[in-house]
Design an enzyme around this catalytic site. Structure first.
Site, short mmCIF file in Angstrom:
data_model
loop_
_atom_site.label_atom_id
_atom_site.label_comp_id
_atom_site.label_asym_id
_atom_site.label_seq_id
_atom_site.Cartn_x
_atom_site.Cartn_y
_atom_site.Cartn_z
CG HIS A 36 48.35 63.76 1.00
ND1 HIS A 36 47.74 62.91 1.91
CD2 HIS A 36 49.47 64.19 1.61
CE1 HIS A 36 48.48 62.84 3.00
NE2 HIS A 36 49.53 63.61 2.85
CB CYS A 51 51.60 60.62 3.00
SG CYS A 51 52.57 62.00 3.62
CD GLU A 87 44.96 61.83 -0.31
OE1 GLU A 87 45.80 61.49 -1.17
OE2 GLU A 87 45.25 62.00 0.89
N1 GLN Z 1 53.96 61.17 9.50
C1 GLN Z 1 54.54 61.21 8.20
C2 GLN Z 1 55.32 62.49 7.98
O1 GLN Z 1 55.10 63.48 8.61
C3 GLN Z 1 53.50 61.03 7.14
C4 GLN Z 1 52.51 62.15 7.06
C5 GLN Z 1 51.29 61.80 6.26
O2 GLN Z 1 51.01 60.63 6.02
N2 GLN Z 1 50.52 62.79 5.90
O3 GLN Z 1 56.15 62.53 7.11
#
Ligand code: GLN
Length: 549
Positions: free
Chosen positions: A508, A382, A510
């Site tokens: 994600h 992310c 994970e």
């Molecule tokens: N802050 C970033 C976004 O909103 C990444 C979010 C995250 O890592 N979950 O896109």
């Protein structure tokens, strides 16, 4: 239809109620029962999505995009099932529903009260999953500690359900602490007695007491706890500290926690526990043949719970590779061009974690550059992927001002930009791009080699995305989009073509890693780290050979 087990906690928090509940659920599942598990949290936030990870650890996202308590992660990792919004309910959500109904006039002029209106709504939700007909047993973990003001309505709801449902349809498992007093050289049962008394005063009597303890419980102690707390001696269960949470189901099986609950629930149709895969996993976990060191770069590093699913995914992936994964925390705020080589020395892989806000971002970008230039396996999740994109734009494409508009709204090169559908959203709770979305994988890429599939589905939690305006430029210079959302074309995976293992994902992975199906990206990342380590050692021994001659 379904039977209900309630798990409450006494004496103190952090006793591992989630793990005990998940272990019991695992055992029942291994005996052929259809089981699900849910958590009721007494706080007033509607969900944990708006909570700082320092407050409550990681926010776990389900397939259907619910932002939930991290215990749901344990449930999924143990049971290999999907949970959903219905599996996590907070006081905030209960009140929101009741207040909305009141505004609609649904209570027909009645005074709306904790009892019966709030407790009715709690009970409705406690029974909801059981009523689907999909489950034989529904476990409900009640967050917080018995005696807290906030948990009272939940305990009251359990009391009412016990009264309403047939005797053999409910069981209550109460988890407590038996502290060891060093000076007296004794385990003390008094806090447990008090907490059971408190629960009884609230009208609920436990059927089983699970005692967290650092020392073994003697038969005498079990008898004493049983006698004073009015449960049978065999229903006083020892839960000793375990080397890993994955040992707990087996420890609970030895203590017959599952059989005691089955008896109380009058369930007779079950088989011997089938835990072959689980035990194989434990064997590999306990007897690794190699070791790698992975640097985890994030900003909530003091708190292990903030990256719970990532750390667990490493454990699953390590077991597959028969490799111990040693995760070291790297604080990005202190990384500079001058010290990056030293800070990352000794690592076999670098993971840049998810996150929000600008703190520590420049250090992350510097670390990514080091990994890219030195062939160090890199995995960005992310925000981690977004950092890799910014680094590449700045240092390879020469777009010096490249940034994400999250950190620099005025950048002239917004390589990471707010998604269109996010632009007019102002409310914070539940408004990110959340939950499972499909991702098409480009054949012939690293990602394809990892997943061995043309389409996968992974979970999301973000507002910003790769800016497709720049994609041509990236791909011409060796960073390619190997995964994209089929409908919207949003970039899901970016990878380098001329690097042993350099991959960033917008989602994600994970969150879907379980004991029985570890996340492929983690498995391959650890394999790449192993290779990196082997090469490093070969180079070292070649050097010492050369010096010896
Ligand atoms: N802050 C970033 C976004 O909103 C990444 C979010 C995250 O890592 N979950 O896109």
């Amino acid at each position: 239809m379904a039977k209900y087990i309630f798990v409450t906690g006494g004496v103190t928090s952090s006793l591992g109620k989630g793990i005990i509940a998940a272990s019991l659920a695992k055992l029942l599942q291994s005996r052929g029962l259809r089981v699900t598990i849910q958590k009721f949290d007494p706080y007033i936030n509607v969900d944990p999505g708006t909570l700082n990870p320092y407050e409550h650890g990681e926010c776990y996202v389900t397939e259907d995009g619910a932002e939930t308590d991290l215990d749901l992660g344990h449930y999924e990792r143990f049971l290999n099932i999907y949970t959903s919004q219905a599996n996590n309910v907070t006081t905030g959500r209960i009140y929101q529903t009741v207040i909305n109904k009141e505004r609609e006039g649904a209570y027909l002029g009645k005074t709306v009260q904790v009892v019966p209106h709030i407790t009715d709504e709690i009970k409705r939700r406690m029974l909801e999953l059981g009523k689907t007909g999909q489950y034989d047993v529904v476990l409900t973990e009640i967050g917080g500690t018995v005696g807290d003001i906030e948990s009272l309505p939940f305990v009251e709801a359990v009391r009412q359900l016990q009264w309403e449902l047939p005797e053999e349809d409910t069981a209550v498992v109460h988890l407590t602490l038996i502290p060891y007093l060093k000076a007296a050289k004794e385990l003390k049962t008094k806090p447990t007695q008090h907490s059971v008394k408190m629960l009884s005063q609230e009208g609920v009597h436990p059927d089983v007491i699970v005692c967290r303890t650092e020392r073994p419980l003697t038969p005498d102690l079990r008898r004493k706890i049983g006698l004073f707390c009015n449960v049978k001696q065999e229903a006083v269960i020892e839960a000793a500290d375990a080397p890993t949470i994955y040992e707990v189901p087996l420890a609970m099986m030895r203590e017959k926690l599952d059989l005691i609950c089955l008896k109380k629930l009058n369930i007779t149709d079950y088989k011997e526990p089938e835990l072959t895969k689980w035990k194989e996993f434990l064997d590999k976990l306990n007897y690794p043949k190699s070791k790698v060191t992975i640097g985890l770069i994030g900003k909530y590093l003091e708190l292990q719970d903030a990256y719970k699913s990532i750390l667990e995914a490493f454990i699953h992936a390590g077991a597959v590779n028969e490799c111990q994964v040693h995760v070291v925390n790297v604080h990005s705020e202190f990384i500079t061009d001058d010290n990056v080589a030293e800070k990352l020395s000794g690592l076999d892989g670098l993971l840049v974690a998810p996150g929000f806000g600008h703190r520590g971002v420049e250090g992350k970008i510097t670390a990514v550059k080091y990994a890219r230039e030195n062939g160090l396996p890199f995995f960005g999740i992310c925000l981690g992927m977004q950092m890799a994109v910014i680094e590449f734009a700045r240092n390879v494409l020469g777009l010096k001002d490249a940034h994400s508009t999250e950190m620099n709204p005025d950048t002239s090169e917004p390589v990471i930009d707010l998604m269109d559908e996010q632009k007019n959203i102002t409310a914070k709770g539940g408004t990110m791009r959340l939950g499972a979305y499909p991702c098409d994988i480009k054949p012939g890429t690293l990602a394809y080699g990892i997943y061995e599939k043309e389409t996968v589905s992974e979970r999301h939690r973000h507002r910003w995305e790769f800016n497709n305006k720049y994609l041509g430029q990236f791909e011409r210079s060796g960073m390619v989009a190997s995964g994209k959302n089929p409908g919207s074309n949003l970039v899901e995976i970016m990878e380098l073509t001329n690097h042993p293992f350099f991959i960033g994902v917008q989602y994600h992975p994970e969150l879907k890693s379980t004991v029985e199906s570890p996340a492929p990206l983690f498995v391959h990342f650890i394999a790449a780290a192993k290779k990196f380590d082997e090469k490093k050692n070969e180079a070292k021994s070649a050097l010492s050979d050369a010096l010896a001659h």
